[in-house]
Write an enzyme that holds these catalytic residues in place. Structure first.
Site, mmCIF file in Angstrom:
data_model
loop_
_atom_site.group_PDB
_atom_site.id
_atom_site.type_symbol
_atom_site.label_atom_id
_atom_site.label_comp_id
_atom_site.label_asym_id
_atom_site.label_seq_id
_atom_site.Cartn_x
_atom_site.Cartn_y
_atom_site.Cartn_z
ATOM 1 N N ASP A 8 14.682 -10.253 38.491
ATOM 2 C CA ASP A 8 14.752 -11.240 37.858
ATOM 3 C C ASP A 8 16.103 -10.878 37.126
ATOM 4 O O ASP A 8 16.528 -9.686 37.018
ATOM 5 C CB ASP A 8 13.935 -11.249 36.651
ATOM 6 N N ASP A 64 7.563 -10.911 30.448
ATOM 7 C CA ASP A 64 7.814 -9.591 30.240
ATOM 8 C C ASP A 64 7.124 -8.963 29.126
ATOM 9 O O ASP A 64 6.397 -9.835 28.569
ATOM 10 C CB ASP A 64 9.429 -9.292 30.104
ATOM 11 N N CYS A 95 26.594 -24.105 52.498
ATOM 12 C CA CYS A 95 25.485 -24.447 51.573
ATOM 13 C C CYS A 95 24.743 -25.560 51.654
ATOM 14 O O CYS A 95 25.371 -26.848 52.258
ATOM 15 C CB CYS A 95 25.966 -24.317 50.221
ATOM 16 N N CYS A 148 25.953 -29.186 46.644
ATOM 17 C CA CYS A 148 27.245 -29.238 47.941
ATOM 18 C C CYS A 148 27.133 -30.304 48.882
ATOM 19 O O CYS A 148 28.095 -30.734 49.595
ATOM 20 C CB CYS A 148 26.905 -27.749 48.803
ATOM 21 N N HIS A 186 23.323 -25.043 42.132
ATOM 22 C CA HIS A 186 24.011 -24.333 43.155
ATOM 23 C C HIS A 186 23.584 -22.978 43.251
ATOM 24 O O HIS A 186 23.449 -22.360 44.236
ATOM 25 C CB HIS A 186 25.379 -24.797 43.442
ATOM 26 N N CYS A 200 22.670 -27.091 49.643
ATOM 27 C CA CYS A 200 21.985 -27.469 48.371
ATOM 28 C C CYS A 200 22.380 -28.945 47.944
ATOM 29 O O CYS A 200 23.361 -29.258 48.736
ATOM 30 C CB CYS A 200 22.023 -26.830 47.334
#
Lengths: 313, 313
Positions: A207, A58, A245, A250, A276, A247
């Site tokens: 973002d 930024d 999920c 999980c 997660h 991931c």
């Protein structure tokens, strides 16, 4: 969100596993510490933090506004004191561009609506549409920036407290004007159920600190809504945070274990929760792409609103 | 060291990558939170924390001594107040064994020199040699425990502030008596340069918070000695923490970056530093095994003392 050249709680290896393609690093923070000249000397931000994928920076303007003291805006730029040591600094549009060049950013942001330095060859520089919650000012700002022919356009100064409907309305005013073949970046958003709304309005990039910050505060996201994992109801819950999920958290850890880690104040709680939540956000974008392909975006969006309107589980 | 069923700053995935074979979980902490009955109900500690490799639990006696209030030792056991909520508890030898059984520990520790419950079939229970810094008491304690025919023996009550030479002397008194075919476990040690000394005295197992705690305090270990990474001299140092190290942190990140992460207070600093230090400790043991094979243990030990005597780099 990698404010200080690190995503809080995740190694780059984890981000790669998660499929993150861009991280956002913060010009204001890195200018003050460790300093953009040091980063340049060490080969730029990609080498310094060992992140070979894209980096967006930024302009630093927002943090000067929100973090620093003794802010004084002149025709040249903005004079401010560091929130770290009180030292005085002047940030000008040229300086913001110079810092981001030193950092070796892939996608840089202009300090404000007025650009005076040409964008370097290998770096994209985005203009930022401002105009608060006034549709006419937003449109005027967008028109001026379009004339400057940026490779991409950001929409700034939103998601700072106004209602979601107003954020959407202002975004719609702007995206209606911006060229369709350039990325549009809505800065600082958003909540899980809002992401699809912004995409529907023509936004390509966003973002937000929310997934990482919420994770550190024991707020986990699931396909059923928020899971406030410290809640006593999870003490014996052997299911993963989100049964749907995929991931790596999980696949291995239970709600009961995560709850225990938060209750015990263990560092590993933040690591697992952040992993997660970042997966969850990246997965929202994957689901949105799929929904667009199948013409289901509106349905997806309203389902998310229903799940997240119910409040935390 | 996984005091509260987690190694501070490392996911189990990282521990597996590092080659850790046993973690130590703390009976006192887990008894108080989340409670051994809860852990039993959820399938035991292995399942609760998703750690399929070995788990050693201490007896809880040391933490009652060091953390809790209103400690009162009677013939039955020790009465104490929780350091968390002040609740009153009684820890007896039977209770310590029962808690560790509920946790599903692979290697349990007795509460003190007197064992009254038989060890369950699939669980090893170690006796603990006590006797402060008195050689005659240590020998007597060892003799009594040897009569009880434990599958392994711990040496407790050392490394609590006495000089390293005294620790070694007391250890030597005991290891001279303990059966050679049973594992010997010196509790709560040690500094990098001391490990080989203990092995030379016949110690097979050790546990210590030092590698993880030092990491969180920006003290990193290297083959050249301690690296206090916050030191300004590392600000532009592009080398890894330890150029000879093969861990995934040294393969990717520079001293300059780690220094920045600590200076900026980033969570990821602790993650990377802990990963490296745990690798360093496990690597010491690998090097010791190699040194024994080649008859170089004394040389290895004195080199470590030289490197670590010099003080932090």
């Amino acid at each position: 969100m990698g404010t200080q050249a690190a995503v809080k709680g995740l190694r780059n290896e984890a981000l790669e596993e998660l499929g993150a393609e861009i991280i956002l690093a913060n010009t204001y923070h890195l200018y003050l510490r460790p300093g953009h000249e040091l980063v340049r000397k060490l080969g730029g931000l990609h080498q310094f933090m060992s992140w070979p994928r894209a980096i967006l920076t930024d302009s630093g303007g927002y943090q000067v506004f929100s973090l620093s003291e003794l802010r004084k805006i002149t025709d040249d730029g903005v004079r401010f004191r560091s929130h770290l040591d009180g030292s005085e600094h002047l940030l000008t549009p040229e300086k913001a561009a110079e810092i981001q060049l030193a950092l070796g950013s892939d996608i840089a942001m202009v300090l404000d609506e007025c650009i005076e330095t040409p964008a370097p060859r290998e770096q994209w520089q985005f203009g930022i549409v401002q105009g608060a919650t006034f549709g006419d000012l937003r449109r005027e700002s967008a028109r001026q920036l379009i004339e400057l022919d940026f490779p991409g356009y950001a929409v700034g100064g939103l998601a700072v407290g106004e209602p979601h409907e107003v954020t959407c309305q202002m975004t719609a005013e702007v995206t209606a004007l911006l060229p369709k073949d350039r990325p549009r970046y809505l800065m600082g958003v958003g909540r899980p159920e809002q992401i699809a709304d912004y995409v529907a309005l023509g936004i390509d990039m966003m973002d937000c600190v929310l997934p990482t910050r919420a994770a550190r505060h024991a707020c986990l996201y699931s396909s059923e809504g928020r899971v406030l994992i410290k809640n006593a109801r999870y003490a014996q819950d052997q299911r993963p945070v989100d049964p749907k999920c995929t991931c790596s958290v999980c696949r291995r850890y239970s709600r009961a274990y995560l709850r225990h880690l938060f209750a015990a104040g263990e560092l590993t709680a933040a690591i697992l929760a952040t992993h997660h939540n970042v997966h969850f956000y990246l997965d929202i974008m994957r689901q949105i792409r799929e929904a667009i392909e199948f013409g289901n975006l509106t349905k997806f969006s309203s389902e998310m609103h229903v799940r997240y309107a119910a409040g935390p589980a």
